[in-house]
Write a protein that holds these residues in place. Structure first.
Motif, PDB file in Angstrom:
ATOM      1  N   ALA A  85       0.656  -1.584  -0.140  1.00 40.19           N
ATOM      2  CA  ALA A  85      -0.166  -0.024  -0.064  1.00 40.19           C
ATOM      3  C   ALA A  85       0.876   1.328   0.041  1.00 40.19           C
ATOM      4  CB  ALA A  85      -0.939   0.105   1.728  1.00 40.19           C
ATOM      5  N   GLU A  86       1.912   0.957   0.789  1.00 39.71           N
ATOM      6  CA  GLU A  86       3.125   2.480   0.852  1.00 39.71           C
ATOM      7  C   GLU A  86       3.871   2.277  -0.661  1.00 39.71           C
ATOM      8  OE1 GLU A  86       4.208   4.997   1.669  1.00 39.71           O
ATOM      9  OE2 GLU A  86       3.841   4.685   3.787  1.00 39.71           O
ATOM     10  N   LEU A  87       3.846   1.195  -1.096  1.00 40.29           N
ATOM     11  CA  LEU A  87       4.720   1.777  -1.972  1.00 40.29           C
ATOM     12  C   LEU A  87       3.424   2.172  -3.830  1.00 40.29           C
ATOM     13  CD1 LEU A  87       7.230  -0.960  -2.448  1.00 40.29           C
ATOM     14  CD2 LEU A  87       7.644   0.711  -2.058  1.00 40.29           C
ATOM     15  N   ALA A  88       2.373   1.579  -3.511  1.00 42.83           N
ATOM     16  CA  ALA A  88       1.654   1.956  -4.661  1.00 42.83           C
ATOM     17  C   ALA A  88       1.442   3.621  -6.237  1.00 42.83           C
ATOM     18  CB  ALA A  88       0.101   1.744  -3.995  1.00 42.83           C
ATOM     19  N   GLN A  89       1.835   4.329  -4.979  1.00 41.66           N
ATOM     20  CA  GLN A  89       2.376   5.906  -5.298  1.00 41.66           C
ATOM     21  C   GLN A  89       3.311   6.311  -4.375  1.00 41.66           C
ATOM     22  OE1 GLN A  89       0.167   7.564  -7.515  1.00 41.66           O
ATOM     23  NE2 GLN A  89      -0.728   5.991  -7.949  1.00 41.66           N
ATOM     24  N   PRO A  90       3.946   7.259  -4.994  1.00 38.36           N
ATOM     25  CA  PRO A  90       5.112   7.776  -4.926  1.00 38.36           C
ATOM     26  C   PRO A  90       5.011   9.096  -3.158  1.00 38.36           C
ATOM     27  CG  PRO A  90       4.768   8.192  -7.170  1.00 38.36           C
ATOM     28  CD  PRO A  90       4.102   7.220  -6.650  1.00 38.36           C
ATOM     29  N   GLY A  91       5.585   9.265  -2.893  1.00 35.91           N
ATOM     30  CA  GLY A  91       5.409   9.402  -1.190  1.00 35.91           C
ATOM     31  C   GLY A  91       5.107   8.559  -0.038  1.00 35.91           C
TER      32      GLY A  91
ATOM     33  N   ASP B 216      10.245   4.594  -0.729  1.00 32.01           N
ATOM     34  CA  ASP B 216       9.537   5.761  -1.416  1.00 32.01           C
ATOM     35  C   ASP B 216      10.647   5.928  -2.525  1.00 32.01           C
ATOM     36  OD1 ASP B 216       8.070   7.647  -2.227  1.00 32.01           O
ATOM     37  OD2 ASP B 216       8.724   9.542  -0.836  1.00 32.01           O
ATOM     38  N   TYR B 217       9.799   6.502  -3.780  1.00 28.17           N
ATOM     39  CA  TYR B 217      10.942   6.834  -5.167  1.00 28.17           C
ATOM     40  C   TYR B 217      10.011   8.214  -6.009  1.00 28.17           C
ATOM     41  CZ  TYR B 217       5.719   4.646  -6.697  1.00 28.17           C
ATOM     42  OH  TYR B 217       5.329   3.949  -6.855  1.00 28.17           O
ATOM     43  N   LEU B 218      10.764   8.706  -6.741  1.00 30.65           N
ATOM     44  CA  LEU B 218      10.723   9.894  -7.183  1.00 30.65           C
ATOM     45  C   LEU B 218       9.437   9.543  -8.771  1.00 30.65           C
ATOM     46  CD1 LEU B 218      13.312  11.685  -7.589  1.00 30.65           C
ATOM     47  CD2 LEU B 218      11.269  12.207  -5.363  1.00 30.65           C
ATOM     48  N   PRO B 219       8.285  10.192  -8.538  1.00 32.33           N
ATOM     49  CA  PRO B 219       7.565  10.229 -10.161  1.00 32.33           C
ATOM     50  C   PRO B 219       7.919   9.916 -11.140  1.00 32.33           C
ATOM     51  CG  PRO B 219       6.403  11.745  -8.703  1.00 32.33           C
ATOM     52  CD  PRO B 219       7.433  11.596  -7.812  1.00 32.33           C
ATOM     53  N   SER B 220       9.701  11.068 -11.065  1.00 32.72           N
ATOM     54  CA  SER B 220       9.937  10.600 -12.084  1.00 32.72           C
ATOM     55  C   SER B 220      10.890   9.910 -12.821  1.00 32.72           C
ATOM     56  CB  SER B 220      10.823  11.990 -12.428  1.00 32.72           C
ATOM     57  OG  SER B 220      11.513  12.278 -11.159  1.00 32.72           O
ATOM     58  N   ASP B 221      10.757   9.001 -11.284  1.00 34.42           N
ATOM     59  CA  ASP B 221      11.716   7.253 -11.937  1.00 34.42           C
ATOM     60  C   ASP B 221      10.976   6.328 -12.403  1.00 34.42           C
ATOM     61  OD1 ASP B 221      13.436   8.565  -9.968  1.00 34.42           O
ATOM     62  OD2 ASP B 221      12.655   7.368  -8.553  1.00 34.42           O
ATOM     63  N   GLY B 222       9.867   6.795 -12.964  1.00 29.07           N
ATOM     64  CA  GLY B 222       9.152   6.052 -13.902  1.00 29.07           C
ATOM     65  C   GLY B 222       8.523   3.751 -13.227  1.00 29.07           C
TER      66      GLY B 222
ATOM     67  N   GLN C  57       2.757   7.504   1.870  1.00 26.24           N
ATOM     68  CA  GLN C  57       0.684   7.704   1.979  1.00 26.24           C
ATOM     69  C   GLN C  57       0.023   7.283   3.015  1.00 26.24           C
ATOM     70  OE1 GLN C  57       1.606   7.723  -1.212  1.00 26.24           O
ATOM     71  NE2 GLN C  57       1.820   5.100  -1.459  1.00 26.24           N
ATOM     72  N   VAL C  58       1.023   6.084   3.483  1.00 20.08           N
ATOM     73  CA  VAL C  58       0.172   5.619   4.366  1.00 20.08           C
ATOM     74  C   VAL C  58       1.261   5.466   6.192  1.00 20.08           C
ATOM     75  CG1 VAL C  58       0.012   2.914   5.093  1.00 20.08           C
ATOM     76  CG2 VAL C  58      -0.646   3.502   3.017  1.00 20.08           C
ATOM     77  N   LEU C  59       3.019   5.469   5.685  1.00 20.56           N
ATOM     78  CA  LEU C  59       3.212   5.531   7.208  1.00 20.56           C
ATOM     79  C   LEU C  59       3.851   6.535   6.987  1.00 20.56           C
ATOM     80  CD1 LEU C  59       5.667   1.785   6.470  1.00 20.56           C
ATOM     81  CD2 LEU C  59       3.545   2.494   7.838  1.00 20.56           C
ATOM     82  N   ARG C  60       3.032   7.309   7.423  1.00 21.18           N
ATOM     83  CA  ARG C  60       3.861   9.218   7.432  1.00 21.18           C
ATOM     84  C   ARG C  60       4.082   9.468   8.762  1.00 21.18           C
ATOM     85  NH1 ARG C  60      -2.337  11.855   5.648  1.00 21.18           N
ATOM     86  NH2 ARG C  60      -2.562  10.357   3.763  1.00 21.18           N
ATOM     87  N   GLY C  61       5.704  11.004   9.461  1.00 21.04           N
ATOM     88  CA  GLY C  61       5.441  10.803   9.624  1.00 21.04           C
ATOM     89  C   GLY C  61       7.194  11.302   9.310  1.00 21.04           C
TER      90      GLY C  61
END
Length: 563
Positions: free
Chosen positions: A60-66, A463-469, A68-72
């Motif tokens: 769930a954390e890796l589904a999108q960049p950033g 995490d990873y960047l949106p630009s990583d593809g 979003q689940v394990l915050r802080g």
């Protein structure tokens, strides 16, 4: 039809007349190998569910960049703890004790033994595994959380300078305790197989599952003491100033050698018993004897031997190992594995194959493990391994190999031996729903991870960047992971429904059982048999239940594989 009936265990009515407390006490104090085996199976499956929930959180954390689940600020650290404990549980607290569970329940039945050689030691082994696993998991209850240095425990990350937490110490000593239980289990199984076989049960009449249990147990007592010693030295470094793994004296390379000398045979410690399960299932639903019995044993012995000589292919990128030798040995170990595939397919070839649920899981195992083996050829080549090392390509290869072996064969074994273990059948419709949701979910999750790795996505990153593809493939992988997690629900429903199902009234509900466990009641009595049929071949139950086939016809049946 001639049969040898043994009085079954207590009826459900009798069991329900006992208080819950007495039932629990009888289970936790029992020395019956079948009860201990069920404790192993249920406990390891509970660990499997816990580790699966951790995997779903990570996906769930890796589904999108950033984040979003394990915050802080502690989000990445919690992610590190999750993947560390996930890998630890799946390998050492699920797959390894799962082998002990199946072997405890089935192996004494297959050799005609009344119990294992050391029943009290058997129960001690279970408690060591249980409390060792709970100690590892309890690291999450400490103020700093669980171990977070990866399930491989690489130094210097696992030394006190980098991981000073109590959770890290609990990881080290919990695994030591669980490993001690595994060593004692291996000693117990070897003694049982060598000393307690029924009259007529020669070594080359033993079922393949028993052979695999024997060789796995030998590998356990050769490799788990290495892990135990490495863990104790690590704890001495952490708390006693041992300086065994100091970076200034090549300590990290020493840890890798010790860990992987255990770690790669461990892959086959968790694989061989499940190869054995599939080898028991396929002949029954192909209506043919196993093709190449002696060749299958020779291949298993070869795998056990060669597994001790390939550990350093995990260390290619360190530059501290001799690449040609370990690459060549890794290619060699593919040969006996290929022989096993040849024998499994040869058994099904021109057989009267039917696809009851156990057979469906076995075919799923063949497909999935074959994919894992093919990518194993890629990472066995140093130039290719340099490119994909520490990427999601390795994650995909590892899950195809281990999940494809253990989980698919585990469910094949559950559906196949469930009537023998419980006296009731599992529902075929729910079983097929379970299989297809898991099969599709698994391949959706991990197939695209090969491409993620080829694109360069590193493993263990939160995490990873949106630009990583990487986003599209991660979305697909996470959707597959949730389908994979949901696939467990039909199985749990099936187990609950089976408790109220009709009792099995025959020794062999599948009709074509070959090994000796199908020559006693479902479930067996306390000491398994009241009388043991004459053992003249590797198929005593088949001979018992089909007396209309003469001895000459049986020998022709065995050689030719005809109906």
């Amino acid at each position: 039809m001639a049969t040898v009936h043994a009085p079954p265990g207590p009826t459900p009515a009798a069991a329900s007349g006992r208080s819950l407390g007495k039932v629990v006490v009888s289970w936790i104090t029992s020395t019956d190998h079948k009860v201990i085996g069920k404790l192993y199976l249920s406990t390891s499956f509970a660990f499997f569910l816990i580790a699966g929930l951790m995997a779903m959180i990570m996906r769930a954390e890796l589904a999108q960049p950033g984040m979003q689940v394990l915050r802080g600020d502690k989000g990445p650290e919690i992610y590190n703890q999750l993947f560390t404990i996930h890998g630890t549980i799946m390998l050492l607290l699920f797959a390894t004790p799962l082998f002990a569970g199946f072997a405890n329940v089935i192996m004494p039945l297959q050799i005609g033994a009344p119990d294992v050689a050391f029943p009290r030691l058997n129960m001690l082994s279970y408690w060591l595994f249980l409390f060792g696993g709970l100690i590892v998991l309890a690291g999450f209850l400490t103020p700093e959380g669980a171990a977070s240095f990866g399930w491989t425990g690489y130094t210097t990350l696992s030394q006190v300078e980098h991981s000073p937490t109590l959770g890290a110490d609990m990881w080290v000593m919990g695994l030591y305790l669980a490993g001690l239980g595994t060593i004692l289990t291996g000693v117990n199984f070897i003694t049982t197989i060598l000393c307690l076989r029924a009259p007529g049960m020669t070594m080359f009449r033993m079922p393949i599952f028993t052979w695999n249990t024997l060789l796995t147990s030998v590998m356990v007592i050769m490799t788990f003491p290495i892990l135990a010693g490495a863990l104790l030295m690590l704890e001495a470094d952490r708390r006693l100033g041992g300086h065994v793994y100091d970076a200034t004296s090549y300590g990290p390379i020493l840890w890798q050698h010790l860990f992987w000398f255990f770690g790669h045979p461990e892959v086959y410690i968790i694989a061989l018993p499940f190869f054995g399960i599939v080898t028991e299932v396929i002949p029954v639903f192909s209506r043919r004897p196993l093709f190449g019995y002696a060749g299958m044993i020779a291949a298993t012995i070869s795998i056990a031997l060669l597994s001790m000589a390939v550990w350093a292919h995990h260390m290619f990128v360190t530059g501290s190992v001799y690449l040609p030798f370990f690459s060549l040995m890794t290619y060699f170990i593919a040969v006996p594995t290929g022989i096993k595939f040849f024998n499994w397919i040869g058994t099904m070839w021109r057989g009267s194959v039917t696809f009851e649920t156990p057979m469906l899981w076995s075919v799923g195992f063949l497909v999935t493990f074959l994919f894992g083996g093919l990518t194993g050829v890629i990472v066995a080549s140093p130039p290719l391994d340099f490119q994909v090392s520490d990427t999601y390509f390795v994650v995909a290869h590892f899950h195809y190999t281990v999940f494809g072996t253990v989980v698919f064969a585990m469910f094949a074994g559950f559906y196949f031996w469930w009537p023998k273990m419980t006296g009731r059948m599992l529902d075929e419709t729910l079983g097929k729903i379970h299989f297809w949701t898991l099969f599709v979910g698994f391949h959706t999750t991990f197939l695209v991870q090969h491409w993620l790795g080829a694109k360069g996505m590193p493993r263990r990153y939160a995490d990873y960047l949106p630009s990583d593809g990487f986003t599209t493939f991660n979305v697909v992988s996470s959707v597959g992971a949730f389908l994979l997690g949901l696939s467990t629900l039909p199985f749990l429903l099936n187990v609950l429904r089976s408790r109220k199902g009709p009792l099995v009234r025959t020794d062999d509900p599948w009709g074509w059982g070959r090994a000796l466990e199908w020559a006693t009641s479902c479930p067996p009595p306390r000491h398994n048999f009241t009388a043991i049929p004459r053992i003249r071949s590797d198929s005593p139950a088949f001979e018992l239940h089909h007396p209309e086939i003469t001895r000459l016809e049986f020998e022709q049946y065995t050689k030719q594989g005809t109906r």
